[in-house]
Design a protein around this motif. Structure first.
Motif, PDB file in Angstrom:
ATOM      1  N   MET A  47       0.840  -1.182   0.000  1.00  0.00           N
ATOM      2  CA  MET A  47       0.000   0.000   0.000  1.00  0.00           C
ATOM      3  C   MET A  47       0.884   1.244   0.000  1.00  0.00           C
ATOM      4  N   ALA A  48       0.603   2.159  -0.877  1.00  0.00           N
ATOM      5  CA  ALA A  48       1.409   3.359  -0.997  1.00  0.00           C
ATOM      6  C   ALA A  48       1.070   4.327   0.138  1.00  0.00           C
ATOM      7  N   GLU A  49       2.101   4.984   0.639  1.00  0.00           N
ATOM      8  CA  GLU A  49       1.887   5.963   1.691  1.00  0.00           C
ATOM      9  C   GLU A  49       1.427   7.283   1.083  1.00  0.00           C
ATOM     10  N   PRO A  50       0.531   7.980   1.765  1.00  0.00           N
ATOM     11  CA  PRO A  50       0.094   9.271   1.232  1.00  0.00           C
ATOM     12  C   PRO A  50       1.222  10.294   1.306  1.00  0.00           C
ATOM     13  N   ARG A  51       1.197  11.212   0.396  1.00  0.00           N
ATOM     14  CA  ARG A  51       2.193  12.278   0.403  1.00  0.00           C
ATOM     15  C   ARG A  51       1.993  13.140   1.644  1.00  0.00           C
ATOM     16  N   PRO A  52       3.054  13.789   2.126  1.00  0.00           N
ATOM     17  CA  PRO A  52       2.931  14.516   3.398  1.00  0.00           C
ATOM     18  C   PRO A  52       1.961  15.696   3.351  1.00  0.00           C
ATOM     19  N   PHE A  53       1.808  16.354   2.216  1.00  0.00           N
ATOM     20  CA  PHE A  53       0.954  17.523   2.150  1.00  0.00           C
ATOM     21  C   PHE A  53      -0.311  17.278   1.332  1.00  0.00           C
ATOM     22  N   ARG A  54      -0.614  16.028   1.066  1.00  0.00           N
ATOM     23  CA  ARG A  54      -1.798  15.701   0.276  1.00  0.00           C
ATOM     24  C   ARG A  54      -2.945  15.349   1.214  1.00  0.00           C
ATOM     25  N   SER A  55      -4.047  16.019   1.033  1.00  0.00           N
ATOM     26  CA  SER A  55      -5.216  15.788   1.876  1.00  0.00           C
ATOM     27  C   SER A  55      -6.079  14.677   1.278  1.00  0.00           C
ATOM     28  N   PRO A  56      -6.680  13.829   2.121  1.00  0.00           N
ATOM     29  CA  PRO A  56      -7.549  12.775   1.596  1.00  0.00           C
ATOM     30  C   PRO A  56      -8.927  13.289   1.170  1.00  0.00           C
ATOM     31  N   VAL A  57      -9.172  14.567   1.298  1.00  0.00           N
ATOM     32  CA  VAL A  57     -10.460  15.152   0.950  1.00  0.00           C
ATOM     33  C   VAL A  57     -10.538  15.336  -0.563  1.00  0.00           C
ATOM     34  N   SER A  58     -11.663  14.936  -1.160  1.00  0.00           N
ATOM     35  CA  SER A  58     -11.813  15.038  -2.613  1.00  0.00           C
ATOM     36  C   SER A  58     -12.194  16.457  -3.029  1.00  0.00           C
ATOM     37  N   ALA A  59     -12.079  16.712  -4.309  1.00  0.00           N
ATOM     38  CA  ALA A  59     -12.450  18.022  -4.856  1.00  0.00           C
ATOM     39  C   ALA A  59     -13.942  18.283  -4.665  1.00  0.00           C
ATOM     40  N   VAL A  60     -14.743  17.230  -4.715  1.00  0.00           N
ATOM     41  CA  VAL A  60     -16.191  17.390  -4.509  1.00  0.00           C
ATOM     42  C   VAL A  60     -16.463  17.848  -3.086  1.00  0.00           C
ATOM     43  N   GLN A  61     -15.774  17.255  -2.116  1.00  0.00           N
ATOM     44  CA  GLN A  61     -15.969  17.647  -0.725  1.00  0.00           C
ATOM     45  C   GLN A  61     -15.482  19.071  -0.476  1.00  0.00           C
TER      46      GLN A  61
END
Length: 89
Positions: A1-15
């Protein structure tokens, strides 16, 4: 499983666009109430108070487009039999 980038938010553009929609509507309603009840006499107020309404319209349009795109890209759930009505649509 890839780790999320440090400054990338899991919130979508729709949200994000939905949040902007809600907050801009709140700001528009507050500015309209201030205009109606406080009757500010500052020269800049006539330009500033409609800005949240314009932002609300742009956010509503952005949310509509992004949400429609999100729904179109989502595959149908597996294991659920489609009815004749859904197949016709």
């Amino acid at each position: 499983m890839a780790e999320p980038r440090p400054f990338r938010s899991p919130v979508s553009a729709v949200q994000l666009s939905a949040r902007l929609l809600c907050w801009s509507l709140a700001a528009a309603m507050i500015s309209a109430a201030a205009d109606a009840f406080l009757d500010p006499r500052a020269d800049w107020w006539g330009v500033v108070w409609p800005l949240p309404w314009w932002l609300f319209g742009a956010a509503a349009l952005a949310w509509t487009v992004l949400r429609a795109r999100e729904k179109a890209d989502r595959p149908p759930p597996h294991g659920i039999a489609r009815s004749d009505w859904e197949q016709a649509a």
